[in-house]
Design a protein around this motif. Structure first.
Motif, PDB file in Angstrom:
ATOM      1  N   ASP A  80       0.848  -1.199   0.000  1.00 49.46           N
ATOM      2  CA  ASP A  80       0.000   0.000   0.000  1.00 49.46           C
ATOM      3  C   ASP A  80       0.881   1.245   0.000  1.00 49.46           C
ATOM      4  N   ALA A 130       0.110   4.697   1.728  1.00 46.98           N
ATOM      5  CA  ALA A 130       0.395   4.956   3.138  1.00 46.98           C
ATOM      6  C   ALA A 130       1.627   5.830   3.312  1.00 46.98           C
ATOM      7  N   ALA A 139       2.481  10.968   6.902  1.00 42.27           N
ATOM      8  CA  ALA A 139       2.994   9.762   7.549  1.00 42.27           C
ATOM      9  C   ALA A 139       4.514   9.802   7.653  1.00 42.27           C
ATOM     10  N   ARG A 173      -1.657   4.853  15.256  1.00 44.30           N
ATOM     11  CA  ARG A 173      -2.402   4.292  14.118  1.00 44.30           C
ATOM     12  C   ARG A 173      -1.664   4.553  12.794  1.00 44.30           C
ATOM     13  N   ARG A 174      -1.129   5.775  12.614  1.00 42.36           N
ATOM     14  CA  ARG A 174      -0.447   6.088  11.361  1.00 42.36           C
ATOM     15  C   ARG A 174       0.832   5.265  11.219  1.00 42.36           C
ATOM     16  N   ALA A 218      -0.128   1.715  10.251  1.00 41.08           N
ATOM     17  CA  ALA A 218      -0.467   1.633   8.822  1.00 41.08           C
ATOM     18  C   ALA A 218       0.793   1.666   7.963  1.00 41.08           C
ATOM     19  N   LEU A 219       1.773   2.484   8.389  1.00 41.47           N
ATOM     20  CA  LEU A 219       3.032   2.574   7.648  1.00 41.47           C
ATOM     21  C   LEU A 219       3.773   1.239   7.717  1.00 41.47           C
ATOM     22  N   GLU A 220       3.737   0.598   8.875  1.00 38.42           N
ATOM     23  CA  GLU A 220       4.417  -0.698   9.030  1.00 38.42           C
ATOM     24  C   GLU A 220       3.742  -1.774   8.188  1.00 38.42           C
ATOM     25  N   ARG A 221       2.408  -1.736   8.114  1.00 41.54           N
ATOM     26  CA  ARG A 221       1.724  -2.713   7.254  1.00 41.54           C
ATOM     27  C   ARG A 221       2.146  -2.509   5.789  1.00 41.54           C
ATOM     28  N   ALA A 222       2.236  -1.245   5.357  1.00 36.99           N
ATOM     29  CA  ALA A 222       2.643  -0.973   3.982  1.00 36.99           C
ATOM     30  C   ALA A 222       4.093  -1.360   3.754  1.00 36.99           C
TER      31      ALA A 222
END
Length: 305
Positions: free
Chosen positions: A3, A6, A11, A40-41, A44-48
């Motif tokens: 992603d 993100a 971010a 939360r941000r 999300a950055l780690e998931r991306a």
């Protein structure tokens, strides 16, 4: 990474501040976010990113190897964006960037160079580029966004119908260049009719309309053509050698050598008009350049003897 959306600037700035402070809470306080919003941000950055970017410690956080790699790129990206913002601010404020100027050939004898010098003295932080060409081509470049200002004339085809913002600058009068030994060289000005029997040094191919033909027709005669020379230096050489006389636009007066005499013409002599053309939304530096163009004063090499 799955992603890339993100990885936006918000971010990346949060990520940078967490990396520098070693704390979600400290980064949140500095940037005006809640601690949960920062968490939360970053999540999300780690998931991306495909995995953890921070090690969660008892007191704060520190970058993982992946976090170190991303932080290096994030700092570079944010630095480039900051510099871009600074450059854009300077351009829109008239104190930076590059001013791209176009002008027709005769305007580049004195009008444009003198104005460029004055502009550079006032705005040394603004880069300058100069393009020479015919009015039609300059207007095409202006409308295509390749020029910021163009110095144009209404000769020979008039002004284009769709020319953006057109600013009148001046009339470009015609002068006559004579050898110093010419019978009229000592006169303060010359009636074109008194030159009806002269041989004229011209530049344009036969059959093309010229200011010379138009001016002589208004004076009641057809000019007697002599040599045809394209370059100004060649035309002046022919006049100095006594092979004829020639008309010189006032804008080109500085280029006339000292062994010739320039004289203004009396009567109804046609003159082309000179303009500055700007885009609909001009840069502040372009507006300032046009203002300086309007302050230019003609420099003539005409002398009484």
């Amino acid at each position: 990474m799955t992603d890339t959306n993100a990885f936006d600037t918000v971010a990346l700035r949060l990520f940078d501040e967490v990396a520098k402070s070693g704390s979600f809470t400290a980064a949140a306080e500095l940037l005006g976010y809640t601690q949960s919003a920062v968490s939360r941000r970053i999540a999300a950055l780690e998931r991306a990113a495909g995995g953890p970017l921070f090690e969660r410690l008892a007191r704060g956080v520190r970058l993982t190897p992946a976090g170190v790699a991303l932080h290096r790129h994030a700092v570079a990206v944010l630095d480039r964006l900051d510099r871009a913002c600074e450059e854009l601010t300077a351009i829109h404020g008239g104190s930076g960037g590059t001013l791209r100027v176009g002008a027709f050939a005769t305007a580049n004898v004195d009008l444009v160079p003198v104005t460029l010098k004055r502009f550079a003295e006032r705005r040394p932080e603004v880069g300058l580029r100069l393009v020479e060409g015919l009015t039609t081509r300059l207007m095409e470049r202006l409308q295509a966004g390749a020029l910021d200002v163009a110095v144009i004339s209404d000769y020979p085809a008039g002004l284009p119908a769709d020319g953006g913002r057109i600013v009148p600058l001046r009339e470009d009068r015609l002068l006559v260049a004579l050898p110093r030994a010419h019978r009229l060289a000592a006169e303060p000005d010359v009636d074109l009719r008194d030159l009806a029997d002269e041989t004229w040094i011209e530049a344009a191919p036969r059959g093309q309309p010229t200011l010379l033909v138009t001016a002589c027709a208004a004076a009641g005669f057809t000019p007697r053509s002599g040599l045809r020379v394209a370059e100004w230096t060649g035309k002046f050489g022919c006049v100095a050698a006594g092979l004829g006389v020639t008309l010189v636009p006032e804008l080109a007066a500085r280029a006339v050598p000292a062994d010739l005499v320039l004289r203004p013409l009396r009567g109804l002599v046609p003159a082309r008009k000179v303009y500055a053309a700007l885009p609909e939304v001009p840069l502040p530096s372009a507006r300032e350049f046009v203002r300086l163009l309007g302050e230019w004063q003609v420099c003539t090499t005409a002398s009484p003897t």
